[in-house]
Motif scaffolding. Structure first.
Motif, mmCIF file in Angstrom:
data_model
loop_
_atom_site.group_PDB
_atom_site.id
_atom_site.type_symbol
_atom_site.label_atom_id
_atom_site.label_comp_id
_atom_site.label_asym_id
_atom_site.label_seq_id
_atom_site.Cartn_x
_atom_site.Cartn_y
_atom_site.Cartn_z
ATOM 1 N N ASP A 54 -29.574 -12.967 -3.986
ATOM 2 C CA ASP A 54 -29.424 -13.356 -2.583
ATOM 3 C C ASP A 54 -28.344 -14.417 -2.428
ATOM 4 O OD1 ASP A 54 -31.555 -11.650 -2.073
ATOM 5 O OD2 ASP A 54 -33.041 -13.257 -2.284
ATOM 6 N N SER A 55 -28.205 -15.273 -3.445
ATOM 7 C CA SER A 55 -27.167 -16.298 -3.449
ATOM 8 C C SER A 55 -26.933 -16.741 -4.879
ATOM 9 C CB SER A 55 -27.567 -17.500 -2.578
ATOM 10 O OG SER A 55 -28.770 -18.088 -3.062
ATOM 11 N N GLY A 56 -25.835 -17.429 -5.107
ATOM 12 C CA GLY A 56 -25.493 -17.889 -6.441
ATOM 13 C C GLY A 56 -24.288 -17.158 -6.995
ATOM 14 N N MET A 57 -23.836 -17.586 -8.158
ATOM 15 C CA MET A 57 -22.613 -17.056 -8.753
ATOM 16 C C MET A 57 -22.852 -16.601 -10.195
ATOM 17 S SD MET A 57 -18.916 -18.966 -9.299
ATOM 18 C CE MET A 57 -18.618 -19.027 -7.529
ATOM 19 N N ILE A 58 -22.252 -15.475 -10.551
ATOM 20 C CA ILE A 58 -22.277 -14.969 -11.920
ATOM 21 C C ILE A 58 -20.858 -15.029 -12.471
ATOM 22 C CG2 ILE A 58 -22.742 -12.995 -13.415
ATOM 23 C CD1 ILE A 58 -24.658 -11.956 -11.265
ATOM 24 N N THR A 59 -20.699 -15.680 -13.612
ATOM 25 C CA THR A 59 -19.410 -15.717 -14.305
ATOM 26 C C THR A 59 -19.598 -15.096 -15.681
ATOM 27 O OG1 THR A 59 -18.802 -17.771 -13.158
ATOM 28 C CG2 THR A 59 -17.532 -17.183 -15.114
ATOM 29 N N PHE A 60 -18.805 -14.067 -15.951
ATOM 30 C CA PHE A 60 -18.900 -13.390 -17.250
ATOM 31 C C PHE A 60 -17.523 -13.328 -17.883
ATOM 32 C CE2 PHE A 60 -18.985 -9.399 -19.820
ATOM 33 C CZ PHE A 60 -19.913 -9.822 -20.762
ATOM 34 N N ALA A 61 -17.426 -13.803 -19.115
ATOM 35 C CA ALA A 61 -16.148 -13.866 -19.838
ATOM 36 C C ALA A 61 -15.102 -14.600 -19.000
ATOM 37 C CB ALA A 61 -15.674 -12.469 -20.215
ATOM 38 N N SER A 62 -15.559 -15.707 -18.383
ATOM 39 C CA SER A 62 -14.690 -16.619 -17.594
ATOM 40 C C SER A 62 -14.206 -16.030 -16.278
ATOM 41 C CB SER A 62 -13.481 -17.065 -18.434
ATOM 42 O OG SER A 62 -13.895 -17.699 -19.632
ATOM 43 N N VAL A 63 -14.773 -14.884 -15.877
ATOM 44 C CA VAL A 63 -14.352 -14.233 -14.634
ATOM 45 C C VAL A 63 -15.548 -14.134 -13.693
ATOM 46 C CG1 VAL A 63 -13.395 -12.141 -13.599
ATOM 47 C CG2 VAL A 63 -12.616 -12.884 -15.862
ATOM 48 N N PRO A 64 -15.439 -14.613 -12.430
ATOM 49 C CA PRO A 64 -16.535 -14.439 -11.469
ATOM 50 C C PRO A 64 -16.799 -12.952 -11.221
ATOM 51 C CG PRO A 64 -14.961 -16.067 -10.677
ATOM 52 C CD PRO A 64 -14.327 -15.401 -11.862
ATOM 53 N N ARG A 65 -18.078 -12.586 -11.197
ATOM 54 C CA ARG A 65 -18.428 -11.178 -11.072
ATOM 55 C C ARG A 65 -19.439 -10.957 -9.960
ATOM 56 N NH1 ARG A 65 -15.594 -7.823 -14.966
ATOM 57 N NH2 ARG A 65 -15.175 -9.132 -16.777
ATOM 58 N N VAL A 66 -19.339 -9.790 -9.331
ATOM 59 C CA VAL A 66 -20.361 -9.284 -8.421
ATOM 60 C C VAL A 66 -20.590 -7.839 -8.841
ATOM 61 C CG1 VAL A 66 -21.026 -8.794 -6.052
ATOM 62 C CG2 VAL A 66 -19.607 -10.799 -6.546
ATOM 63 N N TRP A 67 -21.670 -7.614 -9.595
ATOM 64 C CA TRP A 67 -21.897 -6.278 -10.127
ATOM 65 C C TRP A 67 -22.333 -5.324 -9.015
ATOM 66 C CZ3 TRP A 67 -19.580 -6.829 -14.372
ATOM 67 C CH2 TRP A 67 -19.837 -7.864 -15.273
ATOM 68 N N ALA A 68 -21.685 -4.164 -8.964
ATOM 69 C CA ALA A 68 -22.081 -3.144 -7.992
ATOM 70 C C ALA A 68 -23.204 -2.264 -8.526
ATOM 71 C CB ALA A 68 -20.869 -2.277 -7.626
ATOM 72 N N SER A 69 -23.363 -2.240 -9.863
ATOM 73 C CA SER A 69 -24.375 -1.386 -10.472
ATOM 74 C C SER A 69 -24.560 -1.803 -11.925
ATOM 75 C CB SER A 69 -23.944 0.082 -10.426
ATOM 76 O OG SER A 69 -22.813 0.267 -11.271
ATOM 77 N N PRO A 70 -25.681 -1.396 -12.549
ATOM 78 C CA PRO A 70 -25.858 -1.659 -13.982
ATOM 79 C C PRO A 70 -24.754 -1.024 -14.826
ATOM 80 C CG PRO A 70 -27.942 -1.032 -12.988
ATOM 81 C CD PRO A 70 -26.886 -0.797 -11.957
ATOM 82 N N ARG A 71 -24.260 0.124 -14.405
ATOM 83 C CA ARG A 71 -23.193 0.795 -15.156
ATOM 84 C C ARG A 71 -21.934 -0.073 -15.206
ATOM 85 N NH1 ARG A 71 -22.177 5.755 -17.090
ATOM 86 N NH2 ARG A 71 -20.012 6.456 -17.227
ATOM 87 N N GLN A 72 -21.628 -0.732 -14.114
ATOM 88 C CA GLN A 72 -20.455 -1.599 -14.089
ATOM 89 C C GLN A 72 -20.619 -2.771 -15.057
ATOM 90 O OE1 GLN A 72 -19.388 -4.227 -10.608
ATOM 91 N NE2 GLN A 72 -17.780 -2.688 -10.357
ATOM 92 N N ALA A 73 -21.819 -3.356 -15.098
ATOM 93 C CA ALA A 73 -22.089 -4.439 -16.039
ATOM 94 C C ALA A 73 -22.007 -3.931 -17.474
ATOM 95 C CB ALA A 73 -23.459 -5.050 -15.764
ATOM 96 N N GLN A 74 -22.510 -2.733 -17.712
ATOM 97 C CA GLN A 74 -22.458 -2.158 -19.062
ATOM 98 C C GLN A 74 -21.024 -1.898 -19.482
ATOM 99 O OE1 GLN A 74 -24.003 1.987 -20.209
ATOM 100 N NE2 GLN A 74 -25.707 0.645 -20.761
ATOM 101 N N GLN A 75 -20.202 -1.417 -18.576
ATOM 102 C CA GLN A 75 -18.802 -1.178 -18.899
ATOM 103 C C GLN A 75 -18.069 -2.470 -19.231
ATOM 104 O OE1 GLN A 75 -17.653 0.939 -15.337
ATOM 105 N NE2 GLN A 75 -17.998 2.967 -16.274
ATOM 106 N N ALA A 76 -18.557 -3.589 -18.672
ATOM 107 C CA ALA A 76 -17.957 -4.886 -18.970
ATOM 108 C C ALA A 76 -18.417 -5.435 -20.318
ATOM 109 C CB ALA A 76 -18.299 -5.884 -17.863
ATOM 110 N N GLY A 77 -19.496 -4.842 -20.893
ATOM 111 C CA GLY A 77 -19.943 -5.270 -22.204
ATOM 112 C C GLY A 77 -21.345 -5.827 -22.260
ATOM 113 N N ILE A 78 -22.148 -5.633 -21.181
ATOM 114 C CA ILE A 78 -23.529 -6.125 -21.150
ATOM 115 C C ILE A 78 -24.470 -4.960 -21.408
ATOM 116 C CG2 ILE A 78 -25.334 -7.159 -19.715
ATOM 117 C CD1 ILE A 78 -23.146 -8.649 -18.201
ATOM 118 N N HIS A 79 -25.344 -5.125 -22.372
ATOM 119 C CA HIS A 79 -26.282 -4.054 -22.715
ATOM 120 C C HIS A 79 -27.672 -4.656 -22.869
ATOM 121 C CE1 HIS A 79 -26.773 0.146 -24.173
ATOM 122 N NE2 HIS A 79 -27.860 -0.361 -24.707
#
Length: 501
Positions: A54-79
């Motif tokens: 609902d609010s807050g920030m996610i930073t992954f590998a030094s880049v701010p992220r807004v995941w559209a789906s689990p697949r997008q996060a997985q493609q970035a390297g999160i499993h």
């Protein structure tokens, strides 16, 4: 590697995460701890793209992220490897690892030789050998976990999340898993590890973050914690309050269960034991020592080749669970999801399943009577569930265990066998289950308890038998119980003098 700042997430009537901060570094194993309901699962789903905060920030590998789906996060390297493994049992190891992105030949066909070669390479990185052609459904749970991890490596994993990975494995399998996780950490992979087994945290983790009621409680290096401070932070009360007080020794009560020269091959070779009314007898030993098989042989769910089992002086016939239940034996299995819970049935049906005749009239089940019992036991066992007609599958492990406890108490047992009664249960729920077990013993029920957690055996049992390779190696009274004493017997070459061989 990953940083979450001020994360909030609400569902109707519930604020699951309230301004949560969390960070984990590349090349570390970070333990995420908290009771069921603390917000761990919600945080992981936010991190992995399954939930949008609902609010807050996610930073992954030094880049701010807004995941559209689990697949997008997985493609970035999160499993994420969940407690319930997501594998296709009828496909091969290689097919599971490469499902959806199998290598292709220049004609567009699946290149099976390349797929097998790459599977072998992924497994070799973990120091694990498996036949890439083997059917996944034929593998052990430990091997299936390795397939999940190899699948993650195949996606160039940067962040690996494991949710209760040792809930269904133990012993050498746990040691092997830890070795491979350390190997991944040393390669620079960030690992987030969720477990209710505190001894694993101290053996494996580099840092710890603790959540409670959707909020940060404490974070820091594992060196800043001990077992007592972890428990206090997670549940808000001292470790000393985890186990109910052991009652003073009383004159010998009547023998409820007597087992003589029990043999149930291949695991149980010779076992003698007695459990008295109101006693909690622990059965300890290494994985493969035959503890669970003893329980099944007593209950009748595993055939016995030799020996006798008597309950209150009456013989219990072999291989007859129904007769065991009729005579007053309850058995809470270690595999609550596979062998315990009736997943498609509501709470009340799970509670009344062993004794349906009691709720039947003229050949028809009387649902109001079942619901009345369930309503009473929901209050008695403090089960957090909307009502007796609710489902059981979505409940926490602690509440599922309480439902199974109430099921067996409904038959008014003389003997209750508990196999790993707190497996996959958080610390707070463990304390509740311990209270219930001690209360049952106080009512005169004889309890035979099997557990792989030595602190649990020591904190709850009045007496302990230690097994190795299908035999009882020795007995320990409450005043002599210690982890060292149990392990000494569990690894001894011969039974202690005066004990069954």
């Amino acid at each position: 590697m990953i940083e979450l700042q001020g994360i909030c997430k609400s569902f109707p009537g519930v604020k699951s995460l309230d301004q949560v901060n969390f960070s984990a570094r590349a090349g570390e194993i970070h333990a995420l701890l908290g009771e069921n309901g603390a917000g761990k699962s919600t945080l992981i789903k936010v991190l992995a793209g399954a939930y949008t905060p609902d609010s807050g920030m996610i930073t992954f590998a030094s880049v701010p992220r807004v995941w559209a789906s689990p697949r997008q996060a997985q493609q970035a390297g999160i499993h994420v490897i969940y407690q319930e493994l997501v594998l296709f049992p009828d496909l091969s190891v290689a097919e599971n690892i490469f499902i959806g992105h199998a290598p292709r030949t220049r004609w567009g066909l699946i290149d099976r030789k390349a797929m097998i070669r790459k599977t072998e390479s992924a497994l070799a990185q973990l120091g694990h050998r498996l036949d890439p052609r083997a059917r996944v459904g034929d593998l052990s749970v430990a091997d299936q976990q390795m397939v999940e991890i190899a699948k993650a490596l195949n996606h160039d994993v940067k962040l690996l999340v494991l949710d209760e990975p040792t809930a269904v494995i133990s012993g050498k399998e746990v040691v092997a898993l830890f070795e491979r996780l350390r190997r991944l950490r040393d390669r620079g992979v960030c690992i987030i590890y969720i477990s209710h087994r505190l001894e694993e945290i101290f053996a494996l983790a580099d840092r710890i973050t603790i959540l409670k009621d959707g909020k940060n409680v404490r974070a820091g290096s594992v060196k800043e914690f001990d077992r007592a401070s972890l428990v206090t932070a997670m549940v808000g009360r001292p470790l000393a309050d985890l186990y109910p007080p052991r009652p003073p020794a009383l004159p010998a009560a009547p023998v409820v269960l007597a087992v003589c020269d029990l043999q149930a091959l291949p695991r149980v070779k010779r076992v003698d034991l007695e459990v008295r009314a109101g006693e909690i007898l622990g059965l300890a030993g290494m994985v493969g020592s035959g503890r669970t098989e003893v329980a099944h042989a007593i209950f009748g769910s595993q055939p016995r080749q030799k020996g006798s089992v008597t309950l209150a002086g009456q013989d219990v016939p072999p291989a007859s669970p129904a007769e065991s239940i009729r005579r007053g034996i309850g058995f809470m299995t270690e595999d609550r999801k596979g062998e315990g819970l009736l997943a498609q049935l509501p709470v009340y049906a799970n509670m009344t399943a062993p004794d349906l005749a009691r709720y039947t009239r003229l050949g028809f089940l009387q649902r109001p009577r079942e619901v009345a019992l369930a309503t009473r036991d929901i209050q008695r066992f403090r089960i957090a569930v909307p009502g007796p007609t609710s489902g059981v599958w979505h409940l926490s492990g602690g509440n599922q265990q309480k439902i199974l406890l109430s099921r067996w108490m409904a038959i008014r047992p003389k003997l209750l066998i508990l196999d790993e009664p707190t497996r996959g249960v958080d610390v707070g729920a463990k304390a509740e289950i311990y209270r219930l077990i001690r209360a049952l013993a106080a009512e005169g029920v004889a309890v035979l308890m099997i557990s792989s957690e030595l602190p649990e055996i020591i904190g709850l049992c009045d007496r302990v038998l230690v097994m190795k390779e299908g035999r009882v190696m020795g007995a320990l009274a409450a005043e002599t119980l210690s982890e060292e004493a149990i392990m000494t017997l569990a690894t001894a070459d011969a039974p202690a003098r005066g004990e069954a061989a």
